[in-house]
Design an enzyme around this catalytic site. Structure first.
Site, mmCIF file in Angstrom:
data_model
loop_
_atom_site.group_PDB
_atom_site.id
_atom_site.type_symbol
_atom_site.label_atom_id
_atom_site.label_comp_id
_atom_site.label_asym_id
_atom_site.label_seq_id
_atom_site.Cartn_x
_atom_site.Cartn_y
_atom_site.Cartn_z
ATOM 1 N N TYR A 11 -3.237 11.330 -0.170
ATOM 2 C CA TYR A 11 -4.548 11.407 0.866
ATOM 3 C C TYR A 11 -3.933 11.693 2.285
ATOM 4 N N ASP A 31 6.910 13.432 -5.251
ATOM 5 C CA ASP A 31 5.863 12.503 -5.876
ATOM 6 C C ASP A 31 5.906 12.237 -7.078
ATOM 7 N N SER A 34 1.735 8.987 -9.315
ATOM 8 C CA SER A 34 1.166 7.535 -9.832
ATOM 9 C C SER A 34 -0.039 7.362 -9.285
ATOM 10 N N SER A 124 1.079 0.401 8.862
ATOM 11 C CA SER A 124 -0.199 0.200 9.006
ATOM 12 C C SER A 124 -0.936 -0.724 9.760
ATOM 13 N N THR A 126 -2.330 -3.256 9.258
ATOM 14 C CA THR A 126 -2.355 -4.305 8.535
ATOM 15 C C THR A 126 -1.099 -5.377 9.033
ATOM 16 N N TYR A 148 0.974 -6.386 -0.210
ATOM 17 C CA TYR A 148 1.153 -5.042 0.351
ATOM 18 C C TYR A 148 1.566 -4.998 1.980
ATOM 19 N N LYS A 152 5.074 -3.468 4.339
ATOM 20 C CA LYS A 152 5.114 -2.599 5.346
ATOM 21 C C LYS A 152 5.825 -3.488 6.561
ATOM 22 N N PHE A 177 -4.621 2.929 11.488
ATOM 23 C CA PHE A 177 -5.749 2.229 11.361
ATOM 24 C C PHE A 177 -6.516 2.610 10.296
ATOM 25 N N ARG A 230 -14.010 -2.081 12.503
ATOM 26 C CA ARG A 230 -12.766 -1.285 12.345
ATOM 27 C C ARG A 230 -12.733 -0.237 13.308
ATOM 28 N N GLY A 293 -10.401 -12.750 2.410
ATOM 29 C CA GLY A 293 -9.346 -12.036 3.244
ATOM 30 C C GLY A 293 -9.547 -11.086 4.145
ATOM 31 N N ASP A 294 -10.900 -10.695 4.224
ATOM 32 C CA ASP A 294 -11.287 -9.716 5.605
ATOM 33 C C ASP A 294 -11.049 -10.271 6.943
HETATM 34 P P1 NAD Z 1 -1.958 7.782 -1.717
HETATM 35 O O1 NAD Z 1 -1.982 6.757 -2.714
HETATM 36 O O2 NAD Z 1 -2.960 8.560 -1.639
HETATM 37 O O3 NAD Z 1 -0.415 8.193 -1.283
HETATM 38 C C1 NAD Z 1 0.819 7.791 -1.702
HETATM 39 C C2 NAD Z 1 1.597 8.724 -2.500
HETATM 40 O O4 NAD Z 1 2.685 7.969 -2.926
HETATM 41 C C3 NAD Z 1 0.733 8.927 -3.958
HETATM 42 O O5 NAD Z 1 0.661 10.378 -4.353
HETATM 43 C C4 NAD Z 1 1.415 8.246 -4.996
HETATM 44 O O6 NAD Z 1 1.665 8.753 -6.310
HETATM 45 C C5 NAD Z 1 3.147 8.227 -4.195
HETATM 46 N N1 NAD Z 1 3.992 7.364 -4.822
HETATM 47 C C6 NAD Z 1 3.716 5.792 -4.851
HETATM 48 N N2 NAD Z 1 5.101 5.096 -5.188
HETATM 49 C C7 NAD Z 1 5.857 6.224 -5.405
HETATM 50 C C8 NAD Z 1 7.219 6.399 -5.891
HETATM 51 N N3 NAD Z 1 7.873 5.070 -6.115
HETATM 52 N N4 NAD Z 1 7.985 7.381 -6.054
HETATM 53 C C9 NAD Z 1 7.435 8.583 -5.562
HETATM 54 N N5 NAD Z 1 5.997 8.665 -5.346
HETATM 55 C C10 NAD Z 1 5.245 7.543 -5.162
HETATM 56 O O7 NAD Z 1 -2.055 6.807 -0.285
HETATM 57 P P2 NAD Z 1 -2.242 7.328 1.158
HETATM 58 O O8 NAD Z 1 -3.783 6.801 1.623
HETATM 59 O O9 NAD Z 1 -2.038 8.871 1.287
HETATM 60 O O10 NAD Z 1 -1.131 6.682 1.976
HETATM 61 C C11 NAD Z 1 0.061 7.033 2.438
HETATM 62 C C12 NAD Z 1 0.880 6.173 3.133
HETATM 63 O O11 NAD Z 1 0.326 5.596 4.355
HETATM 64 C C13 NAD Z 1 1.095 4.785 2.168
HETATM 65 O O12 NAD Z 1 2.310 4.504 2.429
HETATM 66 C C14 NAD Z 1 0.037 3.858 2.672
HETATM 67 O O13 NAD Z 1 0.539 2.526 2.570
HETATM 68 C C15 NAD Z 1 0.023 4.129 4.225
HETATM 69 N N6 NAD Z 1 -1.236 3.675 4.812
HETATM 70 C C16 NAD Z 1 -2.359 4.278 4.132
HETATM 71 C C17 NAD Z 1 -3.676 3.708 4.749
HETATM 72 C C18 NAD Z 1 -4.937 4.118 4.303
HETATM 73 O O14 NAD Z 1 -5.717 3.504 4.215
HETATM 74 N N7 NAD Z 1 -5.127 5.042 3.324
HETATM 75 C C19 NAD Z 1 -3.619 3.037 6.132
HETATM 76 C C20 NAD Z 1 -2.360 2.455 6.285
HETATM 77 C C21 NAD Z 1 -1.269 2.963 5.793
HETATM 78 C C1 WQD Z 2 -13.629 -1.837 6.047
HETATM 79 C C2 WQD Z 2 -14.745 -2.891 6.531
HETATM 80 C C3 WQD Z 2 -14.852 -4.588 5.071
HETATM 81 C C4 WQD Z 2 -16.121 -1.997 1.630
HETATM 82 C C5 WQD Z 2 -7.831 -1.534 4.373
HETATM 83 C C6 WQD Z 2 -6.720 -2.249 4.169
HETATM 84 C C7 WQD Z 2 -5.774 -1.743 4.959
HETATM 85 C C8 WQD Z 2 -5.666 -0.408 5.272
HETATM 86 C C9 WQD Z 2 -7.060 0.399 5.448
HETATM 87 C C10 WQD Z 2 -3.647 0.512 4.306
HETATM 88 C C11 WQD Z 2 -14.474 -4.228 6.476
HETATM 89 C C12 WQD Z 2 -16.246 -3.502 4.968
HETATM 90 C C13 WQD Z 2 -15.851 -2.380 2.926
HETATM 91 C C14 WQD Z 2 -17.201 -2.259 1.178
HETATM 92 C C15 WQD Z 2 -17.974 -3.409 3.244
HETATM 93 N N1 WQD Z 2 -4.874 0.236 4.385
HETATM 94 N N2 WQD Z 2 -16.751 -2.842 3.744
HETATM 95 N N3 WQD Z 2 -18.387 -2.711 1.848
HETATM 96 O O1 WQD Z 2 -10.234 -3.571 4.757
HETATM 97 O O2 WQD Z 2 -10.351 -2.452 7.216
HETATM 98 O O3 WQD Z 2 -8.613 -1.910 5.461
HETATM 99 O O4 WQD Z 2 -7.988 -0.026 4.563
HETATM 100 O O5 WQD Z 2 -2.697 -0.022 4.736
HETATM 101 O O6 WQD Z 2 -4.098 -2.175 5.132
HETATM 102 O O7 WQD Z 2 -6.605 -3.670 4.164
HETATM 103 O O8 WQD Z 2 -10.942 -1.248 5.066
HETATM 104 O O9 WQD Z 2 -12.621 0.239 4.316
HETATM 105 O O10 WQD Z 2 -11.845 -1.638 2.889
HETATM 106 O O11 WQD Z 2 -13.088 -2.184 4.890
HETATM 107 O O12 WQD Z 2 -18.642 -3.797 3.694
HETATM 108 O O13 WQD Z 2 -17.740 -1.711 -0.156
HETATM 109 O O14 WQD Z 2 -15.985 -2.350 5.400
HETATM 110 O O15 WQD Z 2 -15.631 -5.785 4.795
HETATM 111 O O16 WQD Z 2 -15.366 -4.953 7.439
HETATM 112 P P1 WQD Z 2 -9.932 -2.617 5.514
HETATM 113 P P2 WQD Z 2 -12.064 -0.952 4.201
#
Ligand code: NAD
Ligand code: WQD
Length: 342
Positions: A11, A31, A34, A124, A126, A148, A152, A177, A230, A293-294
């Protein structure tokens, strides 16, 4: 620049690649697919009319990764690859540590071997756990509450130690965020496997009729309307933050971490209302118990990124909902939607 993008089919990586290609960079993607699809890369090429080199490879495959470094003149690495589902990480902790840590360690070792020492890492919000004070600043206490988040934190620590102890590394962690929205073309977006865990993809699937109603997890938090708050950041703002960071990797022996958020807190009910406006649909919801956990409240102080990188968010929540809605309508089955219907 020649940029190696790990996890580039996912994404955030896919949206960032568009930004990088539009700025004239060359992109090589690694990539293992997975949690993503090759189709996202095809669509990026359609949007930009530029080529991407793609290697379907697990980052833990040291020999395969070494060959990629050996045969490409890589300047910078953007490291998105990793597993990211909080709930799943609690059930499959070892798998999360194994994948996220070993992939990062292997990448860093191969980078060292080939003398590539510039890295942007996907961290993140997180890492802050339950905030002691808001808005969150980068020096706030860190306390991940699930495997997770721990991965990080651990990777950030490794990166900081490398910069402190080894010559010439320049590394920046971007602490995202809550990323939401999609590219304005409607061709790429977030494609969760199965029922979404995150709020906005869930709302989008209710709006389009795939799910019945939004489950609001708790209305008894200490927030203005009782629902969780958030900091939702448009994916295109996030993509831009990466391109901007590239211009600041010229200071060796420096480790930096930046909050990438808007600075504004939005509640669950406010998000539902914004999505109703963007989609023109009524979005039914029910109030359930809190999700374990929220936390109640989480939003960034993004001023360090503004001061030091010159980056700040520009998109509104309305624009993010509009773009998420377009992606959802045009691709009801995500990247499995046949091309003829888009
Ligand atoms: P995503 O799952 O869409 O993308 C991650 C990609 O990494 C995937 O395409 C997956 O196939 C690939 N991947 C995983 N393990 C691998 C490995 N061992 N070797 C090669 N490829 C591998 O996730 P995203 O939302 O695009 O997130 C990207 C990064 O940002 C991640 O590190 C995630 O932890 C971090 N992040 C995401 C969010 C969020 O809410 N989406 C928030 C904070 C941080
Ligand atoms: C947002 C708000 C829920 C779903 C997560 C990870 C965080 C980061 C981003 C990677 C909260 C509420 C949610 C639903 C709801 N990822 N909610 N109904 O939990 O802030 O963050 O994604 O790093 O690490 O924890 O995001 O979108 O799940 O929730 O009411 O069906 O929406 O309780 O208040 P979150 P979220």
């Amino acid at each position: 620049m020649n940029i190696l993008v790990t996890g580039g089919a996912g994404y955030i990586g896919s949206h960032t690649i568009i930004e990088l290609l539009e700025e004239g960079h060359e992109v090589i993607v690694v990539d293992n697919l997975s949690n993503s699809s090759r189709e996202s890369l095809v669509r990026i090429q359609n949007i930009t009319q530029k080529n991407i080199t793609f290697h379907e490879l697990d980052l833990r495959d040291r020999d395969g990764l070494s060959t990629i470094f050996d045969t490409n003149d890589i300047d910078v690495v953007m490291h998105f690859a990793g597993l990211k589902a909080v709930g799943e990480s609690v059930i499959k902790a070892l798998h999360y540590y194994q994948n996220n840590l070993e992939a990062s360690m292997t990448l860093l070792e191969v980078m060292k071997t080939f003398d590539v020492k510039k890295l942007v890492f996907s961290s993140s919000a997180t890492v802050y756990g339950d905030p002691e004070a808001l808005p969150l600043i980068e020096s706030a206490c860190k306390q991940a509450t699930n495997p997770y988040g721990q991965t990080k934190l651990m990777i950030e620590q490794i990166l900081e130690d490398i910069c402190a102890t080894q010559e010439d590394w320049s590394i920046t962690s971007l602490r995202y965020f809550n990323p939401i929205g999609a590219h304005e073309s409607g061709l790429i977006g977030e494609d969760p496997n199965g029922q979404p865990n995150n709020l906005v993809p869930y709302i989008a699937q209710v709006a389009v009729g795939k799910l019945d109603m939004v489950k609001v997890f708790g209305k008894d938090y200490d927030t203005p309307d009782g629902t969780g708050v958030r900091d939702y950041i448009h994916i295109l703002d996030l993509a831009k933050a990466h391109a901007t960071t590239l211009q600041h990797l010229d200071h060796p022996n420096v480790y930096k971490a930046y909050n990438i958020g808007t600075g504004k807190g939005i509640s669950v009910l406010e998000m539902i209302a914004a999505f109703e406006k963007a989609s023109g649909k009524i979005i039914p919801y029910e109030i359930l118990d809190r999700r374990p956990g929220d936390i109640a409240n989480c939003y960034a102080d993004p001023s360090l990124a503004r001061t030091e990188l010159g980056w700040y968010s520009e998109y509104t929540i309305e624009q993010a909902c509009r773009d998420a809605w377009r992606w959802q309508c045009d691709n009801p089955d995500g990247y499995h939607t046949p091309a003829a219907t888009i």
